[in-house]
Every structure is written in structure tokens, then in C-alpha cells.
Design a protein around this motif. Structure first.
Motif, PDB file in Angstrom:
ATOM      1  N   LEU A 317      30.773 -14.576   2.597  1.00 30.23           N
ATOM      2  CA  LEU A 317      29.800 -13.492   2.728  1.00 30.23           C
ATOM      3  C   LEU A 317      29.984 -12.716   4.024  1.00 30.23           C
ATOM      4  O   LEU A 317      29.590 -11.541   4.115  1.00 30.23           O
ATOM      5  N   ASP A 320      32.600 -10.279   2.722  1.00 33.27           N
ATOM      6  CA  ASP A 320      32.278  -9.462   1.553  1.00 33.27           C
ATOM      7  C   ASP A 320      30.853  -9.791   1.138  1.00 33.27           C
ATOM      8  O   ASP A 320      30.472 -10.973   1.102  1.00 33.27           O
ATOM      9  N   PRO A 321      30.025  -8.772   0.828  1.00 35.20           N
ATOM     10  CA  PRO A 321      28.627  -9.056   0.452  1.00 35.20           C
ATOM     11  C   PRO A 321      28.473  -9.776  -0.879  1.00 35.20           C
ATOM     12  O   PRO A 321      27.381 -10.229  -1.205  1.00 35.20           O
ATOM     13  N   TYR A 323      30.007 -12.968  -3.004  1.00 34.35           N
ATOM     14  CA  TYR A 323      30.890 -14.132  -2.984  1.00 34.35           C
ATOM     15  C   TYR A 323      30.854 -14.797  -4.358  1.00 34.35           C
ATOM     16  O   TYR A 323      29.797 -15.212  -4.841  1.00 34.35           O
ATOM     17  N   GLN A 341      29.335  -3.658  -5.307  1.00 35.80           N
ATOM     18  CA  GLN A 341      29.557  -3.480  -3.866  1.00 35.80           C
ATOM     19  C   GLN A 341      29.145  -2.083  -3.421  1.00 35.80           C
ATOM     20  O   GLN A 341      28.583  -1.906  -2.331  1.00 35.80           O
ATOM     21  N   ILE A 344      25.374  -1.974  -3.257  1.00 33.38           N
ATOM     22  CA  ILE A 344      24.894  -2.717  -2.084  1.00 33.38           C
ATOM     23  C   ILE A 344      25.055  -1.871  -0.820  1.00 33.38           C
ATOM     24  O   ILE A 344      24.159  -1.816   0.034  1.00 33.38           O
ATOM     25  N   ALA A 348      22.015  -0.514   1.625  1.00 31.41           N
ATOM     26  CA  ALA A 348      21.993  -0.818   3.059  1.00 31.41           C
ATOM     27  C   ALA A 348      21.752   0.442   3.884  1.00 31.41           C
ATOM     28  O   ALA A 348      21.140   0.383   4.963  1.00 31.41           O
ATOM     29  N   PRO A 355      21.096  -5.096   4.380  1.00 30.07           N
ATOM     30  CA  PRO A 355      22.176  -5.845   3.741  1.00 30.07           C
ATOM     31  C   PRO A 355      21.687  -6.618   2.513  1.00 30.07           C
ATOM     32  O   PRO A 355      20.542  -7.077   2.461  1.00 30.07           O
ATOM     33  N   PHE A 357      23.203  -9.826   0.154  1.00 26.79           N
ATOM     34  CA  PHE A 357      24.236 -10.847   0.043  1.00 26.79           C
ATOM     35  C   PHE A 357      24.083 -11.556  -1.306  1.00 26.79           C
ATOM     36  O   PHE A 357      23.032 -12.143  -1.585  1.00 26.79           O
ATOM     37  N   GLU A 386      21.941 -13.453   9.629  1.00 29.26           N
ATOM     38  CA  GLU A 386      21.712 -12.021   9.450  1.00 29.26           C
ATOM     39  C   GLU A 386      20.624 -11.818   8.409  1.00 29.26           C
ATOM     40  O   GLU A 386      20.651 -12.424   7.335  1.00 29.26           O
ATOM     41  N   GLY A 388      18.390  -9.885   5.546  1.00 25.85           N
ATOM     42  CA  GLY A 388      18.772  -9.111   4.378  1.00 25.85           C
ATOM     43  C   GLY A 388      18.192  -9.724   3.121  1.00 25.85           C
ATOM     44  O   GLY A 388      17.396 -10.680   3.166  1.00 25.85           O
ATOM     45  N   TYR A 390      18.877 -11.926  -0.011  1.00 24.22           N
ATOM     46  CA  TYR A 390      19.830 -12.955  -0.440  1.00 24.22           C
ATOM     47  C   TYR A 390      19.625 -13.223  -1.932  1.00 24.22           C
ATOM     48  O   TYR A 390      18.542 -13.636  -2.350  1.00 24.22           O
TER      49      TYR A 390
END
Length: 521
Positions: A317, A320-321, A323, A341, A344, A348, A355, A357, A386, A388, A390
Motif C-alpha cells: 500500500l 500503490d493504493p 494491494y 486507481q 482514488i 484524494a 487517501p 487504501f 497515514e 484515509g 481503508y
């Protein structure tokens, strides 16, 4: 007339052509509508990844089952694999990760090495194929399944599998047939391990026994001695009861039965020592008789094993956001991944956004988080450090869970108002091999874009504590709460047994005395 007839014919042909076109369109529409439900996952990346692992080491144990199959057991699997007598490649994966048919074929094609390929999950041998070598893989799998109890564990089953392979084709076939017939007759092996309930019963029985046996020795031995002496003495003549001369007459008048001499000191000490010895014997023998200390074959996982999967997810992660677990079938194709992506990135940059993830990782009862998505997301957030959104998306069962950490988003709507079509999927998603994960994650991003922004950052509630993975398989101590609570029960049982024995001896005594001849006056 000719023109009219020709016009009619042309009109009829036109209508027929239109009907045909409509039918074709409907057929195409239905075919297109049913494609998502039949969408297949891509196993090529999974097979390539697993082949690379086997190229490094012929035994690969997943890091996703630390509670049941810690990675430290790879050495044990490798030692067993050498007993087969042929080159053996072993994969230990979560059950659904290896469920796609032809996985071993794909791995073998990628690896390009002949040998015996064995696939195991958290409990058994799920598939085995011999490529270019002579090995009774199917018969060995049958024996390993039927000859061992349900809870034997994958390592013990693999040991039995390797043992049968080494015996050769003829013996393996005969053994498999015998195991199958025995199982079909209902002779299923008993479980190899006990649980907490069984341990509680063992503790209670030990506590009762520890009280009953010594207590019965202390009370029954003197009681039976007195009963026997009274029974063995001859009955007194009736005239003795009428004698009133001197002290002897008074004693005879007051006596209710034969006089029993008191037990000697040696006998009293012997009874006390015997009772104490029985108590000590029970305390010493119980842990040997009930010697199990764990409810599973699995050794306790170590810290690095519990963090291995979390670390690789966090590393992924950070780059790359999104995984995707390489051990699992891919549920997002390249186009879907690019669109996700892109969405995302747009979120953001949006006002109040941030973010996102996405972890496409299985959530399993045997993993480090105990199958708790909230605990998994919290651990990933702590390690990544971080804030964001999830997203935990399970590629095996298709569930999607969302957790907000520190963004200005309405946490209530994310936690409780997400449509079920996103979180668990509709009927088409349930039927589809890829769970329609691409379209559902796209729908989730649309929901995030429309989610009401809050004045202050919000964070998901802390997850419930996860069961201690190191100690969860430990059985309660034999001399635990159930043992101590059973001591009072033991007193009641001893009293009941004493009452029954006393009643039976009383009945026997009366019968015997009635049959004895009465003394002459």
C-alpha cells in the motif's frame, strides 16, 4: 395488382427481418447480462507467484494462516516431503485460495519441473498431482483423508500421505480401498484433540474423585469393620436380656447389640495413610491421564509470523493504493484496476477527500486478526501511519468493509448506511467467481464522492480485542476453577455413596441374621 402483391411480400419480409433482428438483440442482451455472473477470476498471476515461491524453496507455507499453520512449520513439511522418494513440491494455502481447478497444472507449467505437487489447506490435502514421476497421489490423498481424525491437522495428514506414496502403487491402492470401505461403514476416527468443554469435564471429574475416594476410605473402612464384627458375633440368648444381677445385668439390659471392640491405633493410622495415598495418587496420575495441554496440533505462532502478512500489505500500500493478495485469484482485471486507481486519485484531490487504501486480502479465522476486518484495518492503519479511508475487500468471499481514519467524512453513513449491493453483493455477485468486485468497488467510490463532509475529522471505533493467537489453543489448567468447584460436589457424592452402601449392608445383615440358628436358652 402485381405492385400490391409485391409490396405485401416486401412488407412481410421486412417484418420478419425486424423480428429476427429483435430476437438476436434480445439474445445478445441476455448473454451480456449473464456474463458478469459467470465472470471468472484470473489465476495466471497467482500461479506465477506460487511458481516463483517454489523455485526459491520446494515448500511454500502461506503467511495467512499463522494461528493454524505458522510459517515455522515449513521445515517440518520439507522433512516429510523427502520421505516420498520423488521430487515433491508443497503449497500450503487457505482453502478457498486453492479452490480454482487446475491450479497445480498452472503452477507446474510455470515452474517447468516434474515431480509430485501437493496442495494443502489449514486442515487437509486438497489436491495432489504427479507430473513425470510414478506416485499414487490419489490413493495417498484418500488414505490421508479417511484414516485420520478430522482435527489431525495438515502436517499429520501430509505425513500419512508421504507414507502411503513411499509404499508404491499396489499397496497404496489396497490401503485406500480399505480406508474407504471402513469409513463408509461408519468407522470414522475419533477426534485427536479436546476442547475447553472436555477439559472442564476432566477437571470436574478429577475434583470429585479427589474428594470421594479418600473420604469413602476414611468412613467406609471403619463402618464395614464394625458391620462385619457385629455380623460375625453369635446372637445372645434371650435369658441374658432378663438377667438383673449386678453390673453385668445392667450392661446387658442397656446394650442394644453385640459389643464391638475399638479399632487399634495401627488400623486407624493405616486407614488415614491409605486415604492420603489415594489423594496423592489421584493428584499425580490425573495430569498424566489427561495429558493434553492444547486443543490443536498447531504450535503457537511467533511475533514475526503474526506480522508477516500485515508487513507485506503495508509495503504494497505504500507503493500503490490498491494491494491485491498475490496468493489469491485476481478479481480485478487491468482495466478495472486502472479505473479504480484513477477514482482514488480523484477522491484524494476532492474537497474533504483524502487517501483511499484498498486491501484485496482474504479475511480468515486462522489469520493474525482472527478474521476481524476492523482489527485488520486498524493494524494496517497503525503500521502505515497515514489517515484515509481503508477498504478491506475479501477476494475469496466477496465482502467489502470500509473504515474511515481521520478524514472529514460522515462516519455513521460509512459504517451503517452502505448498500448491501456493495458490502455483500447481490445475487449476481454471489454467483460470480470474481464477486463482481470491480463494479462494486467503483460503486463504493461513487458513494465516497457523495458522502457528506463533516466539520471535524472522524475516525472509526476501535475494534474489539482479538483473541490472543499465542494462547488461544491452550487448554484451561486441569486444576482450575472447574476442579475447585467440584470439590463440594465430591462431598455430596461421597455422602450419597456412603448412604447407599450403608443401606445395602443393613439389608444384607438382616438377611444373614435371620438365617442364623437361634441359640438355646
Amino acid at each position: 395488382m402485381a405492385n400490391g402483391t409485391g409490396g405485401t411480400r416486401h412488407s412481410w419480409r421486412t417484418r420478419a427481418a425486424r423480428v429476427l433482428l429483435a430476437l438476436c438483440a434480445l439474445t445478445a442482451l441476455f448473454a451480456t447480462a449473464t456474463v458478469p455472473a459467470r465472470a471468472a477470476v484470473d489465476t495466471a498471476p497467482q500461479a506465477a507467484y506460487l511458481a516463483d515461491r517454489l523455485r526459491e524453496n520446494p515448500v511454500h507455507v502461506t503467511d495467512q494462516l499463522p494461528r493454524e499453520v505458522p510459517r515455522s512449520t515449513a521445515r517440518d513439511f520439507a522433512e516429510v516431503a523427502e520421505r516420498t522418494g520423488v521430487p515433491t513440491y508443497v503449497l500450503v494455502l487457505p482453502s478457498l485460495s486453492g479452490a480454482e481447478p487446475g491450479l497445480l497444472d498452472a503452477v507446474h507449467a510455470r515452474l517447468g519441473r516434474d515431480g509430485l505437487y501437493v496442495l494443502l489447506d489449514e486442515s487437509r490435502v486438497t489436491d495432489a498431482v504427479a507430473y513425470g514421476v510414478d506416485a499414487p497421489a490419489d490413493d495417498a490423498s484418500t488414505v490421508a483423508l479417511y484414516e485420520l481424525p478430522y482435527d489431525a491437522g495438515p502436517l499429520r495428514r501430509f505425513e500419512r500421505f508421504a507414507e502411503v506414496v513411499a509404499q508404491g502403487d499396489a499397496k497404496a491402492a489396497a490401503r485406500a480401498e480399505a480406508a474407504r470401505e471402513k469409513y463408509d461403514d461408519g468407522a470414522e476416527p475419533a477426534n485427536a484433540y479436546i476442547g475447553s468443554t472436555d477439559r472442564g469435564e476432566q477437571s470436574a471429574f478429577t475434583g470429585v474423585l479427589l474428594v470421594v475416594v479418600p473420604l469413602l476410605i476414611l468412613v467406609l473402612v471403619p463402618y464395614v469393620r464394625r458391620w462385619w464384627l457385629r455380623l460375625s458375633q453369635a446372637p445372645q440368648p434371650k435369658g441374658a436380656k432378663l438377667t438383673k444381677q449386678g453390673k453385668q445385668g445392667k450392661q446387658n439390659k442397656q446394650a442394644k447389640g453385640p459389643v464391638v471392640p475399638k479399632a487399634s491405633r495401627a488400623l486407624r493410622w493405616s486407614v488415614a495413610v491409605l486415604a492420603l495415598a489415594s489423594a496423592v495418587a489421584i493428584v499425580v496420575a490425573a495430569p498424566r491421564v489427561y495429558g493434553q495441554t492444547r486443543s490443536s496440533w498447531s504450535p503457537p505462532p511467533r511475533a514475526f509470523e503474526l506480522n508477516a502478512r500485515l508487513d507485506r500489505v503495508v509495503q504494497g500500500l505504500a507503493e500503490d493504493p490498491v494491494y491485491a493478495d498475490p496468493e489469491s485469484p485476481r478479481v480485478l482485471d487491468a482495466a478495472q484496476l486502472d479505473r479504480l486507481q484513477s477514482r482514488i486519485g480523484a477522491f484524494a484531490r476532492s474537497e474533504g477527500g483524502g487517501p483511499v487504501f484498498v486491501s484485496l486480502v482474504p479475511q480468515l479465522m486462522e489469520d493474525e486478526s482472527g478474521g476481524d476486518e476492523a482489527a485488520f484495518a486498524a493494524a494496517i492503519h497503525d503500521k502505515l501511519g497515514e489517515d484515509g479511508v481503508y477498504v478491506v475487500a475479501d477476494p475469496l468471499n466477496g465482502s467489502i468493509d470500509v473504515f474511515n481514519y481521520g478524514l472529514r467524512l460522515d462516519g455513521y453513513s460509512l459504517a451503517f448506511e452502505l448498500p448491501e449491493s456493495i458490502t455483500v453483493g447481490d445475487a449476481n455477485a454471489v454467483e460470480a467467481d470474481d464477486h463482481l468486485m470491480g463494479s462494486r468497488l467503483a460503486a463504493l467510490m461513487s458513494v465516497l464522492d457523495k458522502t457528506e463532509r463533516s466539520d471535524e475529522p472522524m475516525t472509526a471505533d476501535s475494534p474489539y480485542p482479538v483473541t490472543d493467537a499465542v494462547r488461544e489453543d491452550e487448554l484451561p489448567p486441569l486444576f482450575g476453577p472447574d476442579f475447585w468447584s467440584a470439590l463440594f460436589t465430591g462431598v455430596l457424592v461421597a455422602g450419597a455413596v456412603f448412604g447407599v452402601v450403608a443401606a445395602l449392608l443393613g439389608i444384607v445383615g438382616r438377611v444373614v441374621r435371620r438365617r442364623k440358628p437361634k441359640p438355646a436358652v
